[in-house]
Structures are given as C-alpha cells and as structure tokens.
Design an enzyme around this catalytic site. Structure first.
Site, PDB file in Angstrom:
ATOM      1  N   CYS A  82       0.836  -1.208   0.000  1.00  0.00           N
ATOM      2  CA  CYS A  82       0.000   0.000   0.000  1.00  0.00           C
ATOM      3  C   CYS A  82       0.875   1.265   0.000  1.00  0.00           C
ATOM      4  O   CYS A  82       1.531   1.546  -0.982  1.00  0.00           O
ATOM      5  CB  CYS A  82      -0.993  -0.039   1.167  1.00  0.00           C
ATOM      6  SG  CYS A  82      -2.395   1.085   0.933  1.00  0.00           S
ATOM      7  N   HIS A 169      -3.678  -5.302   0.373  1.00  0.00           N
ATOM      8  CA  HIS A 169      -3.171  -5.758   1.677  1.00  0.00           C
ATOM      9  C   HIS A 169      -3.154  -7.288   1.736  1.00  0.00           C
ATOM     10  O   HIS A 169      -4.172  -7.917   2.032  1.00  0.00           O
ATOM     11  CB  HIS A 169      -4.040  -5.192   2.809  1.00  0.00           C
ATOM     12  CG  HIS A 169      -3.829  -3.736   3.041  1.00  0.00           C
ATOM     13  ND1 HIS A 169      -2.851  -3.256   3.885  1.00  0.00           N
ATOM     14  CD2 HIS A 169      -4.445  -2.651   2.520  1.00  0.00           C
ATOM     15  CE1 HIS A 169      -2.873  -1.933   3.876  1.00  0.00           C
ATOM     16  NE2 HIS A 169      -3.835  -1.534   3.051  1.00  0.00           N
ATOM     17  N   GLU A 171      -1.898  -9.166   3.935  1.00  0.00           N
ATOM     18  CA  GLU A 171      -1.904  -9.689   5.308  1.00  0.00           C
ATOM     19  C   GLU A 171      -3.299  -9.954   5.854  1.00  0.00           C
ATOM     20  O   GLU A 171      -3.453 -10.676   6.846  1.00  0.00           O
ATOM     21  CB  GLU A 171      -1.149  -8.726   6.243  1.00  0.00           C
ATOM     22  CG  GLU A 171      -1.813  -7.382   6.495  1.00  0.00           C
ATOM     23  CD  GLU A 171      -1.545  -6.319   5.443  1.00  0.00           C
ATOM     24  OE1 GLU A 171      -1.749  -5.132   5.739  1.00  0.00           O
ATOM     25  OE2 GLU A 171      -1.139  -6.672   4.314  1.00  0.00           O
ATOM     26  N   SER A 223       1.979 -13.342  38.689  1.00  0.00           N
ATOM     27  CA  SER A 223       0.549 -13.086  38.861  1.00  0.00           C
ATOM     28  C   SER A 223      -0.276 -14.337  38.612  1.00  0.00           C
ATOM     29  O   SER A 223      -1.441 -14.402  38.994  1.00  0.00           O
ATOM     30  CB  SER A 223       0.100 -11.995  37.881  1.00  0.00           C
ATOM     31  OG  SER A 223       0.178 -12.478  36.549  1.00  0.00           O
ATOM     32  N   GLY A 224       0.320 -15.324  37.946  1.00  0.00           N
ATOM     33  CA  GLY A 224      -0.446 -16.487  37.512  1.00  0.00           C
ATOM     34  C   GLY A 224      -0.991 -16.310  36.111  1.00  0.00           C
ATOM     35  O   GLY A 224      -1.568 -17.223  35.536  1.00  0.00           O
ATOM     36  N   GLY A 225      -0.792 -15.112  35.532  1.00  0.00           N
ATOM     37  CA  GLY A 225      -1.182 -14.871  34.146  1.00  0.00           C
ATOM     38  C   GLY A 225      -0.229 -15.580  33.200  1.00  0.00           C
ATOM     39  O   GLY A 225       0.851 -16.022  33.596  1.00  0.00           O
ATOM     40  N   VAL A 226      -0.611 -15.662  31.938  1.00  0.00           N
ATOM     41  CA  VAL A 226       0.173 -16.422  30.959  1.00  0.00           C
ATOM     42  C   VAL A 226       1.585 -15.860  30.823  1.00  0.00           C
ATOM     43  O   VAL A 226       2.571 -16.597  30.877  1.00  0.00           O
ATOM     44  CB  VAL A 226      -0.521 -16.411  29.574  1.00  0.00           C
ATOM     45  CG1 VAL A 226       0.301 -17.193  28.555  1.00  0.00           C
ATOM     46  CG2 VAL A 226      -1.922 -16.988  29.674  1.00  0.00           C
ATOM     47  N   ASP A 227       1.705 -14.541  30.660  1.00  0.00           N
ATOM     48  CA  ASP A 227       3.005 -13.942  30.372  1.00  0.00           C
ATOM     49  C   ASP A 227       3.988 -14.114  31.529  1.00  0.00           C
ATOM     50  O   ASP A 227       5.118 -14.555  31.332  1.00  0.00           O
ATOM     51  CB  ASP A 227       2.842 -12.454  30.033  1.00  0.00           C
ATOM     52  CG  ASP A 227       1.917 -12.227  28.849  1.00  0.00           C
ATOM     53  OD1 ASP A 227       1.747 -13.156  28.046  1.00  0.00           O
ATOM     54  OD2 ASP A 227       1.346 -11.130  28.743  1.00  0.00           O
ATOM     55  N   SER A 228       3.571 -13.749  32.742  1.00  0.00           N
ATOM     56  CA  SER A 228       4.495 -13.862  33.877  1.00  0.00           C
ATOM     57  C   SER A 228       4.804 -15.323  34.185  1.00  0.00           C
ATOM     58  O   SER A 228       5.910 -15.662  34.606  1.00  0.00           O
ATOM     59  CB  SER A 228       3.945 -13.148  35.117  1.00  0.00           C
ATOM     60  OG  SER A 228       2.856 -13.839  35.693  1.00  0.00           O
ATOM     61  N   SER A 229       3.844 -16.217  33.957  1.00  0.00           N
ATOM     62  CA  SER A 229       4.057 -17.644  34.223  1.00  0.00           C
ATOM     63  C   SER A 229       5.101 -18.236  33.281  1.00  0.00           C
ATOM     64  O   SER A 229       6.028 -18.931  33.713  1.00  0.00           O
ATOM     65  CB  SER A 229       2.743 -18.420  34.076  1.00  0.00           C
ATOM     66  OG  SER A 229       1.795 -17.992  35.026  1.00  0.00           O
TER      67      SER A 229
END
Length: 510
Positions: A82, A169, A171, A223-229
């Site tokens: 584009c 586009h 994508e 925290s138990g969240g995905v990222d920190s785990s």
C-alpha cells in the site's frame, strides 16, 4: 542468536502487527522497526528481507514518512505494501497519482503468475484494497504484475533487484491469496529456510539467561497470568533456585486461583515461591472507594509497596523478571501511530528499583507465548488462562468493593467459566467473565418478592483485544448459566448478557 531476520518497516499502518504475525506463521523471525531506522542500523541487523507497511499518508504530504534511496541498493529483497508500494515508486522516480475516487474493500485482481510473487496462483482472485493514491507510472526497470478495474498498477516488480510492491493488503483475510503471496516472497524471493520455532526459541533464551545471570539472584512478580508464568518457567529452567517468585495475593483473584498458582509453581515446578496473603490490606485501602481509576491506582501503588517489602527481605537481588511481550514493545516504541501508550508491566513497578531487567518474552506475540508455555510443560489450562486485569475483580465489581460483592462475583464467574468449558467454547472465545454492576432489581422467588443483585455476563471474540465483537454463545448455554447462577449464588435474581462490540464499549466494564 543466529536467526534469519525479516524487518517490517512501520509507516503507521493499522495492520503492522498482523504483517509480522503472518511472517512468523511461516517460521521466519521478524521485527517491526520505525521508518526512521538508519541505513547503518539496517545493515547491522543484516535482514534477509524487508517489508514496508501501509500508512495513512500520501507520498506528497509535507510530513510524509520517507526512506533513503540507498535502501533499495543494498541487495536486500523489499516488499512494499500500500503506502510502502507507493513510496517505493516515488523514491525510484515513478509517478503516484491522487484520483478523485478511492478504492476500498473486496476487489477482483488480475495476477501475472509468471512472477515469483504470484507463482502457482490463479490469474484472477480477490484482494482487499484500501487506498486513494495509486501508481500511474512504474519506475525504470519495473513492470506491472497485477491490475484491477480501478487500479492500473495493483502490483509491480523489479525481479533483477528483488524489489516488489503491492497496492492491496496481503496480510488480511479478505485477500484470499495473501498468505500464499507472502510465503512466495519469503521463500521464493528471499530464499529463507523457515527454521525458527518455539522450541529453539526457548533453548536459546535459557542459554542466554544462564550467561547473563551467572551466580546472581533473581526475583519475579508472578501473577499467575500467561506472560508472567511463562517468563518465570523459562528463567527457572535456566537458573533454578537462584530465582524467587513473589506472588502477591490481593484477594481480588478468581475462584481458587491463588491456590492453583501456588500448587503449580511450588509443587510441579518446585520454584522458590513466596505467597503474600495481603487481602485484608488491599480491601482496607479500597474501603469506601467507588471510582474505577482510584481503585486501579490504589491497587497498583499497594502492589508496589508489598512487592518492595518482600524484595528487601530477600537481600542482594540483581535481576527482575518481567513478562513483557512484543506488542508492549511495539506500542511503546514506535513513533508513527496516531496514539502511543507507554508500557508498564507488573502493576507499574517503580523506576528507582535497582534491578537489571530480564524480559525473555519481549520478542513474542501472545499466541507464541502460549506455544512456548506448552513446549515448557506448563499445564494447558494455565497456558490458555483467560486474560485477567491487574486490579482483578476490583474492576468487575462496579462501585465500592466489599468481601460480599467479591464472593458473589467470584461464584458467578466460576459458573460461567465452567459452562463455557463444558460447551467446548473456552478456546474459541477470546475473553469471558461475569461482573457485578452496581444495580439491584425486583424479582420473585417462590412466593416472595426479592430485591437482589444483577450479574452481567460479558464474552468477546478478538485476535488482539484492540477491537472485539460480542460472542454469539448458543442460547442453551446462556440459559444454563443463567439458571445456575440464580439458583446457586445468593443475592442474585437477574442475569443480563452484554451485546456491545469494542468500540464503542471496552471489554471490561470499568
């Protein structure tokens, strides 16, 4: 780390992260960089290919993004999309025209499948257009390889220099051949191998963390969240008992969540885990507070205080682990988007904490983080855990937060999540939860009039949480959830389902 690299050069388009995700789907590593990145920095990164994104500007605009002409003489294959297509033509002395009529939406396109870009494709297919300007004369050495009824140059190439531009586009899903076209660019034009994987990523990170940390001590706010785990598990596999995780239980978690976090990380992974039971402390600070922004601020500040107190008890700590992921870096690091937000991980830890950062996931998108989590043996249920705000249930209890309101919300939410799982919908819906609006209504139970709380159910589909649509959950599932909550949760006599998209609404109610 030695890996094939593709650079996605950001000109302010709305699909930049989607382009990067499409590249990575082909097991090719890529990074998004601003258009202001110098030629010297690009040479140092030594990419095997470059993709120019779209953007909101016209090449004739006074402050339109530009690149140096030398970029096209580096011998690196370039694909312009584009605005990136128009910029390539403009930079190389082609002509770009601004017509009265714009081309927007699904469009039939004629493809020259003798081009490497369109190899093994149909001669006519559907693409997605979103442009006003178009290329009216291609630069010297280029030829047109695609057209539409409205656009005389829907794609161009200089095959000798490996320079390609497309007005559409590729994508987005609406360009039916888009994924195949990007694959052709990566493997037929750039000659990449496609050997980047989550298992190799984890191995490389573990090795790098070992070298970086040595014999020093490390802490992680878990925290138990995905990222920190996932971040914690990668670091633990690298340095073992040198890592201590601090889990601040503020009493605002979902049902049984605190115990689950402790069980998984303390028992299964045998981590040094300190669980700080600070429920009374947080509820005390929240007493009488109903404004959502004040609630967020109080929780964030109190989290920092508790974390600092525990960190000091541990003595000499050199490193802090954060679960920063790639969209956080992109959103805070580019200067081409209309709105830029600063990134504050783990509740906004203070800048004067004298730790060096370890951010093992900073190169990954959320779906890639989940894939690494699965590779590392983190339980599937935790890897696919629902997104959960840092302030927890405090912003799903509208108005003042009390133990009674938290208990009602917690039980209703647990029932909703349980029934979604039973229906096999938990990985098909981006986010779903129950919240407690500050509303009571009249009802009848048995022969008695009631005046009880209302529970609102919210479920959305999304790919990135920037926009979302309300989930079309089958009526029979909603019916079962409603009946169970009213019968099993005291002080609730009415259930409503939120059917608002984002925008105009946000996903959370507060």
């Amino acid at each position: 780390m030695n890996k094939e690299l593709v650079l996605v050069v950001d000109f302010g388009g709305q699909y930049n992260q989607l382009i990067a995700r499409r590249v990575r789907e082909n097991r090719v590593y890529c990074e998004i960089v601003p258009y202001t990145t110098s030629i010297e920095d690009i040479k140092e990164k030594a990419p095997k290919g470059i993709i120019f994104t779209g953007g909101p500007n016209s090449v004739y605009g006074e402050n339109a993004p530009r690149v140096r002409k030398e970029l096209f003489d580096l011998g690196i294959p370039v694909l312009g999309i584009c605005y990136g297509d128009q910029l390539m033509a403009h930079s190389l002395e082609g002509e770009v025209t601004s017509p009265e009529k714009r081309e927007y939406g699904k469009t039939d396109v004629n493809l020259d499948n003798s081009s490497l870009l369109f190899k093994d494709m149909k001669e006519k297919d559907q693409c997605w257009m979103s442009h006003t300007d178009y290329i009216s004369k291609v630069p010297k050495g280029f030829k047109i390889i695609a057209t539409t009824d409205e656009c005389p140059c829907a794609a161009m190439e200089n095959a000798e220099k490996k320079l390609y531009g497309v007005q559409f586009h590729p994508e987005v899903e609406h360009t039916l051949f888009g994924k195949k076209m990007l694959k052709n660019f990566l493997f037929n034009v750039c000659n990449l191998k496609g050997d980047w994987s989550m298992s190799s990523f984890a191995e490389q990170q573990i090795k790098a963390i070992k070298e970086k940390v040595g014999d020093k001590k490390v802490i992680c706010a878990l925290s138990g969240g995905v990222d920190s785990s996932v971040a914690a598990v990668i670091v633990h596999k690298a340095i073992g008992k040198q890592l201590t995780c601090i889990f601040v239980d503020h009493g605002l978690l979902r049902k049984d969540e605190g115990d689950q976090v402790e069980k998984i990380f303390k028992d299964q992974f045998e981590m040094n885990l300190i669980r700080v039971n600070a429920q009374d402390r947080f509820l005390g600070k929240l007493k009488g507070v109903s404004d959502p922004e004040r609630k967020r601020k109080i929780i964030g500040e109190e989290f920092i205080r508790v974390f600092e107190e525990e960190a000091k008890k541990l003595g000499d700590i050199s490193f802090l682990v954060q679960g920063t992921i790639y969209p956080d870096i992109v959103e805070s690091g580019t200067n081409t988007s209309a709105t830029i937000k600063s990134h504050h991980n783990v509740g906004g830890l203070p800048e004067d904490m004298e730790f060096k950062l370890i951010e093992p996931l900073r190169e990954l998108f959320k779906d890639e983080v989940r894939a690494v989590g699965e590779e590392l043996g983190i339980p599937h249920k935790l890897v696919w855990r629902q997104p959960f705000p840092g302030p927890g249930l405090a912003i799903r209890v509208l108005g003042e937060v009390t133990e009674e309101k938290l208990a009602i919300t917690r039980e209703a939410d647990a029932i909703f999540r349980e029934e979604i799982a039973k229906a096999g919908l938990e990985e098909k819906i981006w986010q779903y939860f129950a919240c407690l609006p500050n509303i009571q209504s009249v009802g009848v139970m048995g022969d008695e009039r009631t005046y009880c709380h209302t529970i609102a159910l919210r479920a959305v589909t999304s790919s990135d949480a920037m926009t979302s649509d309300w989930a079309r959950i089958p009526y029979e599932v909603l019916d079962k959830v409603s009946r169970r909550i009213v019968n099993e949760v005291k002080e609730v006599n009415r259930i409503v389902y939120d059917v608002t998209s984002k925008p105009p609404a946000t996903i959370e109610w507060e």
